[in-house]
Design a protein around this motif. Structure first.
Motif, short mmCIF file in Angstrom:
data_model
loop_
_atom_site.label_atom_id
_atom_site.label_comp_id
_atom_site.label_asym_id
_atom_site.label_seq_id
_atom_site.Cartn_x
_atom_site.Cartn_y
_atom_site.Cartn_z
N ARG A 86 0.84 -1.21 0.00
CA ARG A 86 0.00 0.00 0.00
C ARG A 86 0.88 1.26 0.00
O ARG A 86 0.49 2.29 -0.57
N HIS B 50 1.89 1.94 -3.52
CA HIS B 50 0.77 2.57 -4.23
C HIS B 50 0.62 4.04 -3.84
O HIS B 50 0.45 4.92 -4.69
N ARG C 213 -0.10 6.68 -9.24
CA ARG C 213 -1.42 6.04 -9.29
C ARG C 213 -2.16 6.14 -7.96
O ARG C 213 -3.20 5.50 -7.78
N SER C 214 -1.65 6.91 -7.02
CA SER C 214 -2.21 6.93 -5.66
C SER C 214 -3.67 7.35 -5.61
O SER C 214 -4.39 6.99 -4.67
N PHE D 35 -6.60 0.68 -5.32
CA PHE D 35 -5.67 -0.36 -4.86
C PHE D 35 -6.49 -1.62 -4.64
O PHE D 35 -7.32 -1.67 -3.73
N THR E 157 -3.31 0.02 -8.76
CA THR E 157 -2.34 -1.02 -8.36
C THR E 157 -3.07 -2.32 -8.03
O THR E 157 -4.07 -2.30 -7.31
#
Length: 453
Positions: A190, A193, A198-199, A203, A246
């Motif tokens: 995490r 990510h 791409r945050s 996820f 992600t």
């Protein structure tokens, strides 16, 4: 207790009786004692000294026969510095007001006539509790300096992993996280990510070991309506759900061989087909995998595809078990204590010294997950403000086997002692130096020598 031990301990005594003032002053000559006789003087003294402990007689001028001025002083002290431990001194038959003072936030109460030896024990205990709570706050503040959001670590091993993750997160490189169960692989996934471009997207996590083989494929790829009995509508799978974000494949070492070939094609082509469908669907996704198994050994046994292994391990990160992360167990324990004390509205505020030593010495076969479970249970079951080894169901562990080379023994012992001391005092350099019995400049030199932060 010697005068040197208590030399820096500041104690305020709020008492208007001159005779008692003299008695108390000489009874606590080992402390930095400040004696005052009214509310205004008490508050002014507290502002100047920030004394951790205050003894407070409820009967203060202008009306010593009434407790209202004493209660007002108590409330003003706690409003000014809430962490202050106030010990209320009351008359022998004044239990009702003593209990009321506890309700208002006093740490403890003591009934006259005063026995200095007994009062000294109460005062010393108050200083100890204040010190442990101060360490708790310092350790919690240290978390803000963690290199990665959600990662609580201070050991060189984990800080190096944090630096690796900071470097790879902005890229789309496929990462493989290796480590024992409970070491925090999903937390680090995490973090990758959260630090990536791409945050702001999804996820999506899936545990390849927890889903039966016949369902895992549909969970990953989705299916079209009518693809099999019970498929009443089109369903999007985890891979497609993670488009733009992600995908975290946990325990990929348990993925069935039949699905491994299909996963390899997806990783190579970045397209999928839903079960029962013919349309190729392009998917833009960052892939992070994790396992607690030895994939090279599984490859040798014919249980994992070698080509898939090289595809998912463009970079491999080995996460050390908790027993190899010097100082991190204590740091994590404080964090979990704060979390679960708040969740359960618990009075628990810290650990005894024996409990900290037990946490530090235990082998932690279940790693961070086991530590979290023990702290959670202890917060619920604790009888007092400080958690004990028995409530953790731990005893103090033995030391690790040291190398034979004397220089290595000395360097390892020094580095470990510094990390341990800093963990115990929440990163306060002066306190750590005192605990180690060295000067601050010497401590700074050792920190630089061993590359510690």
């Amino acid at each position: 207790m010697s005068k040197a031990t208590n030399q820096m301990k500041s104690l305020i005594i709020v008492e208007d009786d001159p005779g008692l003032q003299r008695q108390l002053k000489w009874s606590f000559d080992g402390y930095e004692v400040h004696i005052v006789g009214d509310r205004k003087s008490a508050i002014n003294c507290l502002r100047k000294t920030s004394a951790p402990v205050v003894t407070l007689d409820l009967g203060l001028p202008p009306d010593p026969t009434n407790v209202s001025e004493g209660f007002a002083t108590l409330q003003e002290i706690l409003n000014l510095i809430p962490q202050t431990k106030v010990i209320v001194v009351t008359g022998n038959d004044d239990r009702e007001n003593a209990l009321k003072s506890i309700e208002l936030g006093a740490y403890d109460f003591y009934q006259k006539p005063i026995d200095p030896d007994v009062l000294r024990v109460i005062i010393e205990r108050a200083f100890n509790v204040h010190g442990l709570e101060d360490e708790n706050r310092r350790l919690n503040n240290m978390q803000r300096n963690s290199p990665l959001d959600g990662v609580i670590a201070n050991s060189p091993e984990m800080l190096e992993i944090c630096r690796i993750i900071e470097k790879i997160s902005p890229t789309d490189i496929t990462a493989l996280l290796l480590g024992e169960s409970g070491t925090g692989k999903e937390v680090l996934a995490r973090a990758i990510h959260a630090l990536s471009d791409r945050s702001g997207e999804k996820f999506a996590a899936i545990n390849c070991a927890s889903i039966p083989e016949n369902l895992l494929e549909s969970e990953l790829y989705g299916y079209e309506k009518g693809a099999f009995t019970g498929a009443s509508k089109r369903t999007v799978g985890k891979i497609e759900t993670a488009n733009g974000g992600t995908l975290f494949l946990d325990e990929i070492g348990d993925m069935p061989m039949g699905l491994q070939a299909k996963m390899l094609r997806f990783l190579q082509e970045r397209v999928i087909e839903r079960i029962g469908g013919r349309e190729e669907i392009p998917v833009d996704v960052r892939v992070v995998c994790a396992t607690n198994q030895d994939l090279e050994e599984k490859i040798a046994q014919g249980e994992f595809r070698e080509d898939l292994y090289y595809r998912i391990s463009e970079i491999s990160i080995n996460i050390p078990p908790l027993r190899e992360r010097a100082g991190d167990a204590v740091l994590l324990a404080w964090s979990f204590l704060k979390k679960y004390a708040k969740q359960n509205t618990s009075k628990v505020s810290g650990f005894t010294k024996e409990a900290l030593k037990a946490i530090e010495g235990y082998n932690w076969p279940g790693n961070v997950r086991e530590l979290e479970n023990r702290i959670k249970r202890s917060v619920v079951m604790a009888d007092d403000q400080l958690i004990t080894p028995s409530e953790l169901q731990l005893t103090e562990g033995s030391e690790d086997v040291m190398p034979v080379n004397l220089r290595e023994v000395r360097e390892q012992a020094e580095a470990k002692a510094i990390i341990r001391a800093m963990s115990f005092v929440g990163g306060n350099v002066s306190k750590a130096a005192d605990l180690l019995g060295i000067s601050r400049p010497t401590l700074y030199d050792l920190v630089n020598k061993y590359g510690l932060k």
